[in-house]
Scaffold this active site. Sequence first.
Site, PDB file in Angstrom:
ATOM      1  CG  ASP A  13      -1.787   1.212   1.362  1.00  0.00           C
ATOM      2  OD1 ASP A  13      -2.294   1.660   0.320  1.00  0.00           O
ATOM      3  OD2 ASP A  13      -1.983   1.729   2.486  1.00  0.00           O
ATOM      4  CB  SER A  14       0.239   4.802  -0.699  1.00  0.00           C
ATOM      5  OG  SER A  14      -0.926   4.910   0.095  1.00  0.00           O
ATOM      6  CB  CYS A  76      -2.814   0.796  -2.452  1.00  0.00           C
ATOM      7  SG  CYS A  76      -2.776   2.541  -2.904  1.00  0.00           S
ATOM      8  CD  GLU A 155      -1.705   8.458   7.069  1.00  0.00           C
ATOM      9  OE1 GLU A 155      -0.811   8.615   7.907  1.00  0.00           O
ATOM     10  OE2 GLU A 155      -1.772   7.464   6.320  1.00  0.00           O
ATOM     11  CB  CYS A 187      -9.630   5.108  -0.001  1.00  0.00           C
ATOM     12  SG  CYS A 187      -8.112   5.644   0.836  1.00  0.00           S
ATOM     13  CG  HIS A 189      -6.107   5.903   4.695  1.00  0.00           C
ATOM     14  ND1 HIS A 189      -5.278   5.471   3.709  1.00  0.00           N
ATOM     15  CD2 HIS A 189      -5.305   6.443   5.655  1.00  0.00           C
ATOM     16  CE1 HIS A 189      -4.025   5.741   4.050  1.00  0.00           C
ATOM     17  NE2 HIS A 189      -4.015   6.324   5.216  1.00  0.00           N
TER      18      HIS A 189
END
Lengths: 270, 270
Positions: A13-14, A76, A155, A187, A189
Amino acid sequence: MVTGNSAPIGVFDSGIGGLTVVHELERQLPHERIIYFGDTARVPYGPKSPATVERYSREISDWLIGEGVKAIVVACNTATAHALPMLREYVPLPVIGVVEPGARAAMRVTRSQVVGVIGTAGTIASGAYVRAIHAIAPSARVVAQACPLFVPLVEEGWLDRDATRLIAKEYLEPLAAAQVDTIVLGCTHYPLLAPLLGEIVRPGVLLIDSAAETAAETSRTLREHGLEAPAPSAPLVHRFVASDAPEHFLRVGQRFLGSAIDRVEKVTLG
Amino acid sequence: MVTGNSAPIGVFDSGIGGLTVVHELERQLPHERIIYFGDTARVPYGPKSPATVERYSREISDWLIGEGVKAIVVACNTATAHALPMLREYVPLPVIGVVEPGARAAMRVTRSQVVGVIGTAGTIASGAYVRAIHAIAPSARVVAQACPLFVPLVEEGWLDRDATRLIAKEYLEPLAAAQVDTIVLGCTHYPLLAPLLGEIVRPGVLLIDSAAETAAETSRTLREHGLEAPAPSAPLVHRFVASDAPEHFLRVGQRFLGSAIDRVEKVTLG
């Protein structure tokens, strides 16, 4: 290096979002060892160009192949959207992305065939979800919305703040107007925002996290290729690798993984 | 390659924020040609580790030196905070950062000697501003606050939204409580938020943008080294270079530069 069926699965993933996929892989495939690579030195991928995301994805895949993985899971959405076709040509191993599983999960539960997709600017601009959904249901209506502030908000751990609520309401407005009955969290996240998003959407709207479906597809793919791991003789130890200093990964990663991470290795790419 | 006094000044930033410094350099040093490098493929630097930011800063400086610049302006607070001492050892040219000029500008205008500094997580964690201010005024009180969501908000152009206002109020609360009379905008993205921040702070609180002072220091440094450019015989053409695709740079960069950008070159580093 362990080879064949006992070799690990490579997941990348990023950054740390893909740990939500690792969590599901652990649950569904308890015999499989995992090497996770989070490209924290170059995160985020969402606002970056397809060519740059392809280059990063190729570099990480080269590294994972060098570590002897037997398959690669692109955990991702942005990397899947921009780089999956290239990786499937380039990598001599099975490669699993998160977009098709997410689209499939959404189309299995929608009643109205009017579905929303939210993701990074790159994922939405790529049109990958719209294509994947139309491949399953050509007449489905898809409302796709980029939510570029969600990754920074997650984040920062701003999962239950008024500012986050205000931003989410604005982003979801076109989906509400179209009366979608299902929203793909496009996504890795976004599952952490699911409780807040659940408050905002109309009752009955389903939020789809592709992690579970991606793990199921990984399982099917390993079975098809005869690559399933035998029951391990000792407890499995996964490896977590980041391209930037491990502190943030350790601190925030556990929220995504749902369990503690003992150690993060640092590997510089590029 | 042009050398000596007619050589260009190299300016770099993690992305497009440093164009606010280019704007001031153009204003104060109209004879100087500029090569600007925005590391858009790896932006942002704010959440990344000192070692990674140092590595990126060194790679960009190597590239600028290869292009024949006569001096380097680090137009990024995070890169200045983490990498300026290393760059001053490593680069055989004058290197100007943004932190000392910002600190100097703040201490020139504060009456109460109670000042606030806002910046990225990396800039604030480095303590660079606190050190720079205490070097000028050892007894000054400095309230430093990381504002990690400001860069994504500015990148999205959310300069006048309720969500931005809510987030800014929360970030500035400790500064208001300490009754600072001056706030250093310790990130080159933040000047675009100055109108909104000006509404939030108490009347009379001064917002310091280090761009003007950095350009003045660049001017002094060139003079000291006898490196000032002669009046150009033809109109100056600056170069704008990005490490990712130029579309976003072109689209958003003009907001920072205050004038149109004709062309952006792409250069891949790392």
